[in-house]
Design a protein around this motif. Sequence first.
Motif, PDB file in Angstrom:
ATOM      1  N   GLY A 173       0.773  -1.240   0.000  1.00 16.94           N
ATOM      2  CA  GLY A 173       0.000   0.000   0.000  1.00 16.94           C
ATOM      3  C   GLY A 173       0.800   1.283   0.000  1.00 16.94           C
ATOM      4  N   THR A 174       2.132   1.175  -0.100  1.00 18.41           N
ATOM      5  CA  THR A 174       2.977   2.368  -0.080  1.00 18.41           C
ATOM      6  C   THR A 174       2.747   3.228  -1.312  1.00 18.41           C
ATOM      7  OG1 THR A 174       4.666   1.299   1.274  1.00 18.41           O
ATOM      8  CG2 THR A 174       5.360   3.200  -0.028  1.00 18.41           C
ATOM      9  N   LEU A 175       2.669   4.538  -1.107  1.00 22.10           N
ATOM     10  CA  LEU A 175       2.474   5.504  -2.194  1.00 22.10           C
ATOM     11  C   LEU A 175       3.808   5.941  -2.782  1.00 22.10           C
ATOM     12  CD1 LEU A 175      -0.305   7.835  -0.771  1.00 22.10           C
ATOM     13  CD2 LEU A 175      -0.293   6.940  -3.105  1.00 22.10           C
ATOM     14  N   THR A 176       3.833   6.129  -4.086  1.00 19.79           N
ATOM     15  CA  THR A 176       5.015   6.650  -4.762  1.00 19.79           C
ATOM     16  C   THR A 176       4.808   8.120  -5.089  1.00 19.79           C
ATOM     17  OG1 THR A 176       5.429   4.479  -5.749  1.00 19.79           O
ATOM     18  CG2 THR A 176       6.563   6.349  -6.740  1.00 19.79           C
ATOM     19  N   ASN A 177       5.848   8.930  -4.888  1.00 20.90           N
ATOM     20  CA  ASN A 177       5.764  10.362  -5.168  1.00 20.90           C
ATOM     21  C   ASN A 177       5.884  10.589  -6.673  1.00 20.90           C
ATOM     22  OD1 ASN A 177       5.984  13.134  -5.351  1.00 20.90           O
ATOM     23  ND2 ASN A 177       7.457  13.343  -3.686  1.00 20.90           N
ATOM     24  N   ILE A 178       4.791  10.324  -7.370  1.00 18.25           N
ATOM     25  CA  ILE A 178       4.780  10.416  -8.828  1.00 18.25           C
ATOM     26  C   ILE A 178       4.942  11.854  -9.299  1.00 18.25           C
ATOM     27  CG2 ILE A 178       3.325  10.120 -10.870  1.00 18.25           C
ATOM     28  CD1 ILE A 178       4.551   7.521  -9.846  1.00 18.25           C
ATOM     29  N   GLU A 179       4.411  12.796  -8.529  1.00 18.08           N
ATOM     30  CA  GLU A 179       4.460  14.198  -8.951  1.00 18.08           C
ATOM     31  C   GLU A 179       5.901  14.680  -9.138  1.00 18.08           C
ATOM     32  OE1 GLU A 179       2.642  18.569  -7.657  1.00 18.08           O
ATOM     33  OE2 GLU A 179       2.084  16.748  -6.578  1.00 18.08           O
ATOM     34  N   GLU A 180       6.752  14.425  -8.148  1.00 15.86           N
ATOM     35  CA  GLU A 180       8.153  14.858  -8.275  1.00 15.86           C
ATOM     36  C   GLU A 180       8.908  14.034  -9.306  1.00 15.86           C
ATOM     37  OE1 GLU A 180      10.407  15.399  -4.738  1.00 15.86           O
ATOM     38  OE2 GLU A 180       8.764  16.379  -3.650  1.00 15.86           O
ATOM     39  N   ILE A 181       8.604  12.761  -9.397  1.00 16.74           N
ATOM     40  CA  ILE A 181       9.266  11.916 -10.396  1.00 16.74           C
ATOM     41  C   ILE A 181       8.906  12.373 -11.806  1.00 16.74           C
ATOM     42  CG2 ILE A 181       9.313   9.566 -11.356  1.00 16.74           C
ATOM     43  CD1 ILE A 181       9.082   8.544  -8.463  1.00 16.74           C
ATOM     44  N   SER A 182       7.672  12.825 -11.987  1.00 14.41           N
ATOM     45  CA  SER A 182       7.251  13.279 -13.317  1.00 14.41           C
ATOM     46  C   SER A 182       8.018  14.514 -13.770  1.00 14.41           C
ATOM     47  CB  SER A 182       5.743  13.559 -13.325  1.00 14.41           C
ATOM     48  OG  SER A 182       5.428  14.733 -12.592  1.00 14.41           O
ATOM     49  N   GLU A 183       8.420  15.345 -12.828  1.00 17.35           N
ATOM     50  CA  GLU A 183       9.228  16.516 -13.182  1.00 17.35           C
ATOM     51  C   GLU A 183      10.590  16.082 -13.708  1.00 17.35           C
ATOM     52  OE1 GLU A 183       9.432  19.013  -9.766  1.00 17.35           O
ATOM     53  OE2 GLU A 183       7.266  19.370  -9.671  1.00 17.35           O
ATOM     54  N   ILE A 184      11.144  15.047 -13.106  1.00 14.32           N
ATOM     55  CA  ILE A 184      12.440  14.524 -13.547  1.00 14.32           C
ATOM     56  C   ILE A 184      12.335  13.942 -14.954  1.00 14.32           C
ATOM     57  CG2 ILE A 184      14.211  12.766 -13.094  1.00 14.32           C
ATOM     58  CD1 ILE A 184      13.497  13.055 -10.108  1.00 14.32           C
ATOM     59  N   THR A 185      11.303  13.138 -15.190  1.00 13.49           N
ATOM     60  CA  THR A 185      11.156  12.509 -16.506  1.00 13.49           C
ATOM     61  C   THR A 185      10.862  13.545 -17.590  1.00 13.49           C
ATOM     62  OG1 THR A 185       8.817  12.045 -15.990  1.00 13.49           O
ATOM     63  CG2 THR A 185      10.428  10.294 -15.580  1.00 13.49           C
ATOM     64  N   ARG A 186      10.016  14.515 -17.286  1.00  9.14           N
ATOM     65  CA  ARG A 186       9.688  15.532 -18.288  1.00  9.14           C
ATOM     66  C   ARG A 186      10.917  16.360 -18.641  1.00  9.14           C
ATOM     67  NH1 ARG A 186       4.857  17.529 -20.001  1.00  9.14           N
ATOM     68  NH2 ARG A 186       4.329  15.315 -19.872  1.00  9.14           N
ATOM     69  N   ASN A 187      11.713  16.742 -17.639  1.00  5.94           N
ATOM     70  CA  ASN A 187      12.927  17.521 -17.901  1.00  5.94           C
ATOM     71  C   ASN A 187      13.950  16.738 -18.706  1.00  5.94           C
ATOM     72  OD1 ASN A 187      11.924  19.735 -16.493  1.00  5.94           O
ATOM     73  ND2 ASN A 187      12.879  19.131 -14.556  1.00  5.94           N
ATOM     74  N   ASN A 188      13.895  15.405 -18.595  1.00  9.13           N
ATOM     75  CA  ASN A 188      14.853  14.558 -19.309  1.00  9.13           C
ATOM     76  C   ASN A 188      14.339  14.130 -20.681  1.00  9.13           C
ATOM     77  OD1 ASN A 188      17.510  13.121 -18.848  1.00  9.13           O
ATOM     78  ND2 ASN A 188      16.254  11.357 -19.403  1.00  9.13           N
ATOM     79  N   GLY A 189      13.094  14.488 -21.000  1.00 11.09           N
ATOM     80  CA  GLY A 189      12.510  14.056 -22.266  1.00 11.09           C
ATOM     81  C   GLY A 189      12.159  12.582 -22.261  1.00 11.09           C
ATOM     82  N   THR A 190      11.902  12.041 -21.076  1.00 10.98           N
ATOM     83  CA  THR A 190      11.582  10.627 -20.902  1.00 10.98           C
ATOM     84  C   THR A 190      10.096  10.472 -20.599  1.00 10.98           C
ATOM     85  OG1 THR A 190      13.788  10.114 -20.058  1.00 10.98           O
ATOM     86  CG2 THR A 190      12.035   8.577 -19.472  1.00 10.98           C
ATOM     87  N   LEU A 191       9.478   9.446 -21.148  1.00  6.96           N
ATOM     88  CA  LEU A 191       8.066   9.195 -20.902  1.00  6.96           C
ATOM     89  C   LEU A 191       7.883   8.512 -19.549  1.00  6.96           C
ATOM     90  CD1 LEU A 191       7.024   7.934 -24.447  1.00  6.96           C
ATOM     91  CD2 LEU A 191       6.577  10.182 -23.449  1.00  6.96           C
ATOM     92  N   LEU A 192       6.744   8.799 -18.896  1.00  8.37           N
ATOM     93  CA  LEU A 192       6.440   8.230 -17.592  1.00  8.37           C
ATOM     94  C   LEU A 192       5.140   7.439 -17.664  1.00  8.37           C
ATOM     95  CD1 LEU A 192       6.859   7.902 -14.520  1.00  8.37           C
ATOM     96  CD2 LEU A 192       5.638  10.066 -14.221  1.00  8.37           C
ATOM     97  N   HIS A 193       5.238   6.151 -17.320  1.00  2.08           N
ATOM     98  CA  HIS A 193       4.061   5.291 -17.217  1.00  2.08           C
ATOM     99  C   HIS A 193       3.795   4.983 -15.753  1.00  2.08           C
ATOM    100  CE1 HIS A 193       2.436   1.081 -16.742  1.00  2.08           C
ATOM    101  NE2 HIS A 193       1.444   1.694 -17.363  1.00  2.08           N
TER     102      HIS A 193
END
Length: 409
Positions: A173-193
């Motif tokens: 049930g642990t939550l992942t901090n997707i919001e901050e991870i998405s900033e990393i992927t977007r800045n790198n030009g990487t897609l996030l699933h």
Amino acid sequence: MSSQANRSNHQHISEPQQIYLDYAATTPVHPEVLDKMVQCLSFSGTFGNPASRSHSYGWHAEELVEHAREQVAELIHADKKEIIWTSGATESNNLALKGIAQFYSGKGKHIITSQIEHKAILDTCAELEQQGFEVSYLQPEKQTGLITPEMVQHVIRPDTILVSLMLVNNEIGTLTNIEEISEITRNNGTLLHVDAAQGAGKVSIDVEKTAIDLMSLSAHKIYGPKGIGALYARRSPRVRLKAQIHGGGHERGMRSGTLATHQIVGMGEACRLAKTQRIQEQQRISILRGKLFTGLQDLTPIILNGHETQHVANYLNVSFADTQKADLIINTIKKFAAVSSGSACNSHQSSPSHVLTALGVAPYLAENAVRFSFGAYTTEQDIETVLTALKAVLQPNTRNTQQPLVQLI
């Protein structure tokens, strides 16, 4: 199967009904969802093929499909044109990973995921490795299962084409901090699933505010039918996928196959209900989870598997640390309640949970772990029943005569 095994199964089925505490495995279909589905099955209902464009039977079915598409989109704040129907989250995960990998292989062949993903992700990544892709498996934080943005930042590369992480872990049930991870992927030009099969309907999801490119959803985790799911695929900036199922060009060519109107309508209604009831249900279930956790702590040494605060209310995974009484405890629990010793998708395996192993949980503690998962029909009386049954066999008045084996969480 032997006749003896058959008799054993029938005897088990005829036993008194257990308390259901395995909502992470599946949920019952909500009555309102069922009513909507039934209306799409008979000749007097909307039974037509949504792809039949030459008559009203098809038109009416298509209208219902598109309305359900909008309901799913509203749950995650997406555009309905970004929703692709699939047979469930497993197919959505396969389409996302294989579709992205094969379409963007010219840009790079590096993928990031974690060691505690669902097998639908891990097995798909293993297949992609056989096709020449390189996969980095992030090791979660010990005991809590956190996958942090720093972990992603440490391994992401210019040739990383995809990061795939689950929103809520299906075992702890642990939550992942997707919001901050998405900033990393977007800045790198990487897609996030994001695999949100266990997160939808439990946490607020906004794919527009958060730079999520693809998201897998499942109906049967939110009181909808089995056999139907969806994949969100962003249109701006546009995400391209190589189709994995061919034959007819359905779903804008991304997933062929005749649409099951009744299941789709069921998923749409389930998403509508999940959106309206989410906050109230999380508050109610959180109280039940806390009651069970505290009650177990008072009876026997336990260890929490998962994060103490960064989690959804629906799941509680604990290991029973008293090796002399663990079997007694677990057998007593299973006599009164339907629970899981791991994820339902791995229930045919006798090896310890890959999630708990990745968390660094000792083998004997992983073997003595139980996942309780709560839902719409869980009551305070259910929790009391389980705790009362345990009290009867553990004799709590003698509990403190010996030093606890581990520190309670």
